[in-house]
Scaffold this active site. Sequence first.
Site, mmCIF file in Angstrom:
data_model
loop_
_atom_site.group_PDB
_atom_site.id
_atom_site.type_symbol
_atom_site.label_atom_id
_atom_site.label_comp_id
_atom_site.label_asym_id
_atom_site.label_seq_id
_atom_site.Cartn_x
_atom_site.Cartn_y
_atom_site.Cartn_z
ATOM 1 C CE LYS A 117 13.982 12.988 -17.865
ATOM 2 N NZ LYS A 117 15.347 13.097 -17.305
ATOM 3 C CG ASP A 129 1.913 11.455 -14.780
ATOM 4 O OD1 ASP A 129 3.111 11.278 -15.100
ATOM 5 O OD2 ASP A 129 1.559 12.324 -13.962
ATOM 6 N NE ARG A 180 17.656 12.857 -22.208
ATOM 7 C CZ ARG A 180 17.380 12.053 -21.181
ATOM 8 N NH1 ARG A 180 17.720 12.400 -19.956
ATOM 9 N NH2 ARG A 180 16.746 10.916 -21.366
ATOM 10 C CG ASP A 262 17.565 2.673 -16.456
ATOM 11 O OD1 ASP A 262 18.158 2.295 -15.431
ATOM 12 O OD2 ASP A 262 16.630 3.487 -16.425
#
Length: 497
Positions: A117, A129, A180, A262
Site C-alpha cells: 500500500k 500519485d 498488508r 469498497d
Amino acid sequence: MEESMEKQHTGWNFDNSYARLPQFFFTQVNPTPGRAPKLIVLNEAVAEALGLNASALRGEEGVATLAGNHIAEGSIPLAQAYAAHQFGHFNMLGDGRAILLGEQITPRGERVDVQLKGSGRTPYSRRGDGRAALGPMLREYIISEAMVGLGIPTTRSLAVVTTGDVIYRETELPGAVLTRVAASHIRVGTFQYAAQYGTLEDLQALADYTIERHYPEAATQAGSDRTDQRYLRFLQEVIKRQARLITKWQLVGFIHGVMNTDNMAISGETIDYGPCAFMDAYDPATVFSSIDTHGRYAYGNQPRIAVWNLARFAETLLPLLHGDEEQAIKLAEGALSEFSTTYQNAWLKGMRAKLGIVGEEEGDLALIEGLLSLMEKHSADYTNTFVALTFDKLEESPLFVTPEFAPWQEQWQARLGRQQEERSASQELMCRSNPAIIPRNHRVEEALEAAVEHGDYSVMERLLAVLANPFAHALEQEAYASLPEPSACAYQTFCGT
C-alpha cells in the site's frame, strides 16, 4: 526441482489464484521503486505465521521486496479493479495506490493476500500519485494490531518501510509503503464492479472464486439443491459474518469512519484504517472523519450502514439467486432481514458480558440501554466506565455520583443477584469482555508525532506492547487509559490519500 535460494532464504511461497480470474478484474503492474528504502517496523509474529524469515526480510533484498523495488520469485503484481458507493454515490475505483504481490501459502496451508500500500501509480490512480505518507501507514499498523488484541477480525500489517521519496499533500511528507496481509481484498465493491461493467459470466466467476476461497461450506452443504442454492447461502453467510464483525466494533467503541462499499471485505475482516478512531465519551453521534460532515458513518449508524452496503452486495447477486427477478429480490430481502436478528443477538450477548450478566432476562435490554443513556447524558468515557464497573471503582467517574446512577446500579446488582454464578465469575466475565485500554486517539497521535517528526519509534513500540493484550488489566496499562486533556477542537482523522 530445488527451490530457489530466495524462496529457501526468505520463505516467499506465492500463488496467484486471483490472477487466474478473467483479466477484467485486474491489471498487471509493477510497484514504483523507492529511492532509498529503509525498514521502519517489521511484525515478526505475522512474518512467522506467513512462514517468512524475519532476518531475511530485514536484509537488503527483503527490504527491497517490501518497498516494491524487488519482485520476489512467484509474484505476479497486479492492481485490482472495483467500484464503490462512496458516501452513497457510485463511482468506478480500483487500487489506485496498492499493488497485490500475490497470495502467500502459509505453513498451515492458508492462502492470504500480500499487498503493498503506497507503492505508486496504477491504471486506477486517476489523478493520485499512488503514494502514501509515513504517518497514515504507521497509523494503520498500530490500529490493526490493536484490533488483533481486541479479538476483532482484521487485516494485518507485516511491515512499514520508508521509500526515501518526498510526497506532497498539504505539505512535504516522507513517503512510505505498508505491507498488508489479508484473507483477501475482495470487496462488496468488487462485486459491484462485476455487476455494473462485466458480463454474467464474469460475475459468476467472481462469485464461484469467492465461495471456494472464503465460504466453501456454501457449496458443500448436503442436499439436492446444493448447486442452485449456493449463491443464496453465500449471501446469507456474508451477512452473518458482517453482523458479527460490526457487533465487535460497537462493543469496543470502534468507529471505522468511511464505510464505503469498497471498504467492506467479503471475508468479514476489518479493512482500510483511514479515518478510523475509538470513541472516548459515549455518544452515538460520534464522528471523527474530516470528510463525514453529515455523520453518515457515525458510531450509532454503523449497523444501519452495514445493512445498506449488504443490500448493494445482494443486488449484484440477483441474477445468480434466481432466474426470475421478483423471486431473486424476495430471496435477497429474506437474507438481509437476518442481519438485524444476528446483530441484535450478538450485541445483547456482548453487552450482557460487559456487565457480568449470565443467561437472559426480559429486562436486560432496558438495563443496558439505561446505562448507555446515562453515559451519553453525562459524557462518560465508554471504555473506562465499564472498567470501573468491573473493579467497583465507582469514584473514578462523575457519572457514578449522579442521582440517576444509584437506581440503575440497584437494578444491576439485583440482576446479578438472581444469577446462580458467584460474583467472582461475573467479574471474570467482565474482565474478559471489557478492555483495560484502547488505542486512545491522543496516544496514537503522540506515537505518530514522535516517529514522523523526530524519528523516535520507541513511543510507538511501547504503545504496541500495551495494546497487545488489552484484557490483561495490568499496572503498566493504566497510564494509557487516561483521557486526553480538554481541547477546544474536536479530534479529527483523515483518509491519508
